[in-house]
Design a protein around this motif. Structure first.
Motif, PDB file in Angstrom:
ATOM      1  N   VAL A  40     -46.438 -20.483 -42.416  1.00  0.00           N
ATOM      2  CA  VAL A  40     -46.951 -20.818 -42.933  1.00  0.00           C
ATOM      3  C   VAL A  40     -47.271 -20.203 -44.756  1.00  0.00           C
ATOM      4  O   VAL A  40     -47.667 -18.953 -44.105  1.00  0.00           O
ATOM      5  CB  VAL A  40     -48.011 -21.377 -42.512  1.00  0.00           C
ATOM      6  N   LEU A  41     -48.198 -20.415 -45.303  1.00  0.00           N
ATOM      7  CA  LEU A  41     -47.982 -19.831 -46.644  1.00  0.00           C
ATOM      8  C   LEU A  41     -50.116 -21.073 -46.522  1.00  0.00           C
ATOM      9  O   LEU A  41     -49.843 -22.229 -46.713  1.00  0.00           O
ATOM     10  CB  LEU A  41     -47.379 -20.459 -47.836  1.00  0.00           C
ATOM     11  N   ILE A  42     -50.579 -19.922 -46.763  1.00  0.00           N
ATOM     12  CA  ILE A  42     -52.460 -20.618 -47.326  1.00  0.00           C
ATOM     13  C   ILE A  42     -52.237 -20.295 -48.529  1.00  0.00           C
ATOM     14  O   ILE A  42     -51.968 -18.628 -48.604  1.00  0.00           O
ATOM     15  CB  ILE A  42     -53.357 -18.970 -45.834  1.00  0.00           C
ATOM     16  N   GLU A  43     -52.340 -20.457 -49.391  1.00  0.00           N
ATOM     17  CA  GLU A  43     -52.848 -20.948 -50.772  1.00  0.00           C
ATOM     18  C   GLU A  43     -53.938 -19.881 -51.223  1.00  0.00           C
ATOM     19  O   GLU A  43     -54.572 -19.384 -50.788  1.00  0.00           O
ATOM     20  CB  GLU A  43     -53.364 -21.763 -51.836  1.00  0.00           C
ATOM     21  N   ALA A  44     -53.581 -18.982 -52.555  1.00  0.00           N
ATOM     22  CA  ALA A  44     -54.066 -18.114 -52.018  1.00  0.00           C
ATOM     23  C   ALA A  44     -55.722 -17.943 -52.537  1.00  0.00           C
ATOM     24  O   ALA A  44     -56.918 -16.507 -52.719  1.00  0.00           O
ATOM     25  CB  ALA A  44     -53.472 -16.648 -53.979  1.00  0.00           C
ATOM     26  N   ARG A  45     -56.559 -19.073 -52.914  1.00  0.00           N
ATOM     27  CA  ARG A  45     -57.134 -18.971 -53.044  1.00  0.00           C
ATOM     28  C   ARG A  45     -58.583 -19.387 -52.099  1.00  0.00           C
ATOM     29  O   ARG A  45     -59.617 -18.901 -51.618  1.00  0.00           O
ATOM     30  CB  ARG A  45     -58.254 -19.891 -54.108  1.00  0.00           C
ATOM     31  N   TYR A  46     -57.234 -19.714 -50.507  1.00  0.00           N
ATOM     32  CA  TYR A  46     -58.215 -19.404 -49.483  1.00  0.00           C
ATOM     33  C   TYR A  46     -57.613 -18.860 -48.130  1.00  0.00           C
ATOM     34  O   TYR A  46     -58.104 -18.274 -47.360  1.00  0.00           O
ATOM     35  CB  TYR A  46     -57.665 -20.873 -49.002  1.00  0.00           C
ATOM     36  N   GLN A  47     -56.455 -17.566 -48.582  1.00  0.00           N
ATOM     37  CA  GLN A  47     -56.515 -16.692 -47.823  1.00  0.00           C
ATOM     38  C   GLN A  47     -57.413 -15.591 -47.184  1.00  0.00           C
ATOM     39  O   GLN A  47     -57.089 -14.711 -46.364  1.00  0.00           O
ATOM     40  CB  GLN A  47     -55.347 -15.802 -48.368  1.00  0.00           C
ATOM     41  N   HIS A  48     -58.558 -15.742 -47.647  1.00  0.00           N
ATOM     42  CA  HIS A  48     -59.690 -14.975 -47.548  1.00  0.00           C
ATOM     43  C   HIS A  48     -60.400 -15.585 -46.285  1.00  0.00           C
ATOM     44  O   HIS A  48     -61.067 -14.545 -45.365  1.00  0.00           O
ATOM     45  CB  HIS A  48     -61.042 -14.672 -48.638  1.00  0.00           C
ATOM     46  N   LEU A  49     -60.088 -16.720 -46.190  1.00  0.00           N
ATOM     47  CA  LEU A  49     -60.777 -17.418 -44.414  1.00  0.00           C
ATOM     48  C   LEU A  49     -59.828 -16.903 -43.804  1.00  0.00           C
ATOM     49  O   LEU A  49     -60.377 -17.792 -42.299  1.00  0.00           O
ATOM     50  CB  LEU A  49     -60.189 -18.569 -44.668  1.00  0.00           C
TER      51      LEU A  49
END
Length: 783
Positions: A461-470
């Motif tokens: 899976v790929l988590i978008e860069a703007r949400y990867q801090h979650l």
């Protein structure tokens, strides 16, 4: 007579001497006179010598040539020609011994005797008129003739077999002969032309199977003035017939020439974009491609697609952003029938992009609940899309030729920036490429791909860069595909993340500790089947049971009625021949993970003597955990049982042990009576060591512990006591119905104990009470 006498006298035999003048007239003079008759023998000798010289020098050599038939051949008229010059003539025709052929006797000029070798050839030249060839028209005027191709190589011979037709170009001194290998014979024949830029530069002069029969070898000759066009990286392909490819938007027809359409042919060229390679020598070998596209592309690759992918015919184009960069040449199923194997050819200019990380997927029209896509392929036809990343190409070390294809378009481009994660699970269960990854029901990523592993399945899976801090190391992922129903007879809970996840599957996650260490790119997480299991705990343990009856994923683990974890997975244990249960324990309950901790399955028990755990009929079975009296060191592997262990003491109360010869009908939970009043229960039992006694463990409630003294006596009150005498009759005694069914123990104390006894003290268990014990009436204060 007279005259004779006169002569005699004149000679001196008689008579007188003749006169002197008469003697002088009788002298004779010898002289040689040439007569013309002598010219005849001289002329005969000269004629014979000239004929002998003509015979020796121009008489010729007789040879025999075998033809299939003698049609068009006439004795004394049909000549043998070499380059248009007569070199012999037919002198005799006769059938062969088996009458299957005609033997032609030919007298050849003497000067050609040394050229009549095993490599020489003869064939009949007659008018030929067809779609592919017009030849021998001069024989309409001069008549048929036998053509002769001399050769000085090989041994001399005097008998030959005529060729059925004129041989192809055999090559000159400066030309080159090449061997072309192919899987099957293309559309060509002996004499088929060889083209370069549609200019004839050579011919096919033979073909046949290779020595092992694995290939077809075609021998061609390139004329000397064109040998500089053939290099080691030159490509040859079949240029015979017509090649037609069409779809709704395009019609393409390829042909080299009219001759190649009718007679077949071969074309070749050297790619201009490749580094110049050296020229080839006589006898070099090349591959013969089936068509122009295959020869021009040249780089073979293999793409593995999931089973069920439909590639249609074997000429599906491969496109990169609309530009065709290759084609699928063949499609087959793998030996284990789990994948579709596509053999493709890619253009050489795309070679730098053939590295690990390049992706291929099928593009075809799709109509589904989540929308309509790729309608243009209804007209142009399906194709394979190719996606590359410049960063991957720049960082790649060496090219690869094997790729994994996808059935659908990836959710994100290959160069997308974000956090890549691997989720390990047993099965997809509704998840597919493109399924969303949710956080609080907000899409924050996508499923990129998945692959099978020995121990299960890995979902990328790929988590978008703007949400990867979650995402951090405390995050938990679980499957929210479709509907999730969970509950028991008391309540039922229905979970559904979003409509899209209901249709195309989905994954969601929760982060319990926001201040935990961030997750690294490529990190692996477990993908749990449900939220309940995912949020069960942090510490993983393994419990081994001898069987899986009553166990399932999600079964809770409880400590004194409080849930402390859940089962996450059931695995068959080969070594221990049982079932290995994977479970998660809450992090704040990690003190339970100690050696000696007891785990057992709690299920409903129904019987005449005793019924227990009836609440599990509603809430379902669960695993109970209990600490030992003295916990051991930390541990993660435990042994589980399907019943409560016999020697687990109560948390409160006075624990003492009774020694008996037999257990009788006593069981766990059997009551302990004082004056027929229950004050405790049997908590367990075991064999003594040595095993000549039975140790029964009882627990006296704290409020009744003052009833026990060192002088107390215990006896078994299980069942019914029947006393029968002959004179006194029969008597029957039973303490209670519960004692009859479940067994029980009673005790008596003779006097008020001066001080309480210590836990663990042992007493003898009598089979029955003495009459004196029943008369004891001590006044014992409970408080």
């Amino acid at each position: 007579m007279d005259q004779e006498n006169n002569h005699s006298r004149a000679d001196g035999t008689g008579g007188s001497k003749p006169p002197a003048t008469a003697v002088k007239a009788a002298e004779i003079e010898d002289r040689f006179n040439f007569t013309p008759i002598w010219l005849l023998p001289i002329l005969v000798l000269v004629a014979v010598g000239w004929l002998l010289w003509q015979e020796l020098d121009h008489g010729g050599v007789e040879i025999m040539i075998s033809f299939d038939n003698g049609r068009g051949i006439t004795v004394g008229k049909t000549e043998v020609l070499h380059n248009g010059i007569p070199v012999g003539h037919v002198i005799r025709l006769s059938p062969s011994n088996d009458f299957d052929a005609v033997n032609i006797t030919v007298k050849m000029h003497q000067r050609f005797q040394t050229l009549l070798t095993e490599n020489s050839a003869f064939w009949l030249v007659e008018p030929q008129l067809s779609l592919t060839e017009i030849s021998g028209l001069d024989t309409l005027i001069t008549g048929n003739y036998i053509a002769f191709s001399p050769s000085s190589e090989g041994s001399l011979k005097s008998s030959f077999t005529a060729l059925k037709r004129a041989p192809a170009m055999m090559g000159g001194k400066d030309g080159i002969r090449l061997t072309l290998r192919s899987d099957e014979l293309p559309s060509l024949e002996i004499g088929s032309p060889v083209f370069y830029r549609k200019l004839k530069v050579g011919e096919v002069f033979s073909y046949g199977l290779s020595e092992g029969g694995q290939f077809v070898e075609t021998q061609i000759y390139i004329q000397s003035e064109f040998t500089h066009l053939v290099h080691k990286n030159t490509r040859f392909w079949s240029a015979g017939g017509l090649k037609v490819s069409a779809n709704m938007t395009n019609l393409e027809v390829q042909a080299q020439s009219l001759v190649s359409i009718l007679k077949g042919g071969i074309a070749f060229y050297t790619p201009e974009w490749e580094k110049e390679s050296p020229l080839v020598s006589n006898g070099a070998e090349f591959s013969l491609y089936s068509d122009y596209d295959t020869a021009e592309a040249g780089i073979p690759i293999t793409i593995e697609f999931p089973l069920g992918v439909s590639l249609g015919d074997n000429n599906v184009p491969i496109r990169f952003h609309g530009q065709e960069v290759g084609r699928i040449r063949s499609v087959d199923v793998s030996e284990d029938v789990t994948r579709v194997i596509a053999e493709a050819i890619i253009k050489p200019e795309v070679k730098p992009a053939l590295v690990a990380g390049t992706r291929f997927w099928i593009v075809e029209p799709k109509l589904g609940l989540d929308g309509v896509s790729d309608l243009d392929t209804l007209i142009s036809g399906r194709y394979v899309a190719m996606d590359i990343n410049k960063r991957v190409v720049a960082a790649a070390g060496s090219s690869v030729s094997h790729f994994k294809g996808m059935a659908t378009r990836p959710a994100t481009p290959i160069g997308a920036i974000g956090l890549s994660l691997n989720l390990e699970t047993d099965a997809l269960k509704g998840i597919d490429i493109g399924s969303p990854v949710l956080y609080r029901n907000v899409p924050v990523g996508f499923v990129q791909s998945y692959e099978l592993k020995d121990s299960g399945l890995s979902i990328h899976v790929l988590i978008e860069a703007r949400y990867q801090h979650l995402v951090n190391k405390s995050s938990r992922f679980w499957n929210v595909s479709g509907l999730s129903l969970e509950g028991d007879l008391r309540a039922i809970r229905v979970d559904m993340a979003t409509i899209k996840s209901l249709i195309s599957g989905g994954i969601t996650f929760s982060t319990g500790k926001p201040d935990a260490e961030p997750a690294e790119n490529g990190a692996s997480f477990n993908l749990f089947p449900s939220q309940t299991i995912a949020l069960s705990g942090d510490q993983e343990i393994e419990i081994h049971f001898d069987r899986a009856d009553g166990l399932s994923e999600g079964t809770p683990i409880r400590f004194r009625g409080v849930e402390v974890g859940r089962i996450t997975k059931l695995l068959v244990s080969r070594k221990k021949q049982g079932v290995a249960v994977k479970a998660l324990i809450d992090s704040d309950k990690s003190w339970l993970m100690r050696k000696g901790v007891h785990f057992w399955l709690v299920e409903p028990e129904l019987g005449l003597a005793r019924s227990a755990n009836l609440e599990t009929l509603i809430i379902g079975p669960y695993i109970n955990v209990e600490m030992p009296a003295v916990p051991g060191p930390e541990a993660t592997r435990f042994i589980g049982k399907h019943r409560e262990p016999d020697d687990i003491p109560k948390v409160t109360g006075l624990v003492i042990e009774l020694v008996s010869d037999t257990l009788g009908s006593i069981q766990r939970g059997s009551p302990v009576y004082y004056r027929d009043f229950p004050v405790g229960e049997v908590t367990g039992y075991r064999l003594a060591n040595p095993a000549n006694r039975v140790i029964i463990i009882i627990n006296i409630e704290d409020r009744y512990r003052r009833l026990i003294s060192s002088e107390s006596r215990f006896w078994n009150v299980s069942g019914i006591d029947v006393d029968v005498g002959l004179f006194r009759g029969a008597s029957m005694r039973a303490d209670s119905l519960e004692a009859i069914l479940a067994g029980g123990i009673a005790f008596a104390t003779p006097e008020n104990p001066e001080q309480p006894i210590k836990p663990g003290q042992r007493f003898a268990l009598a089979s029955e009470a003495k009459k004196s014990w029943l008369l004891w009436r001590p006044e014992i204060w409970l408080h």
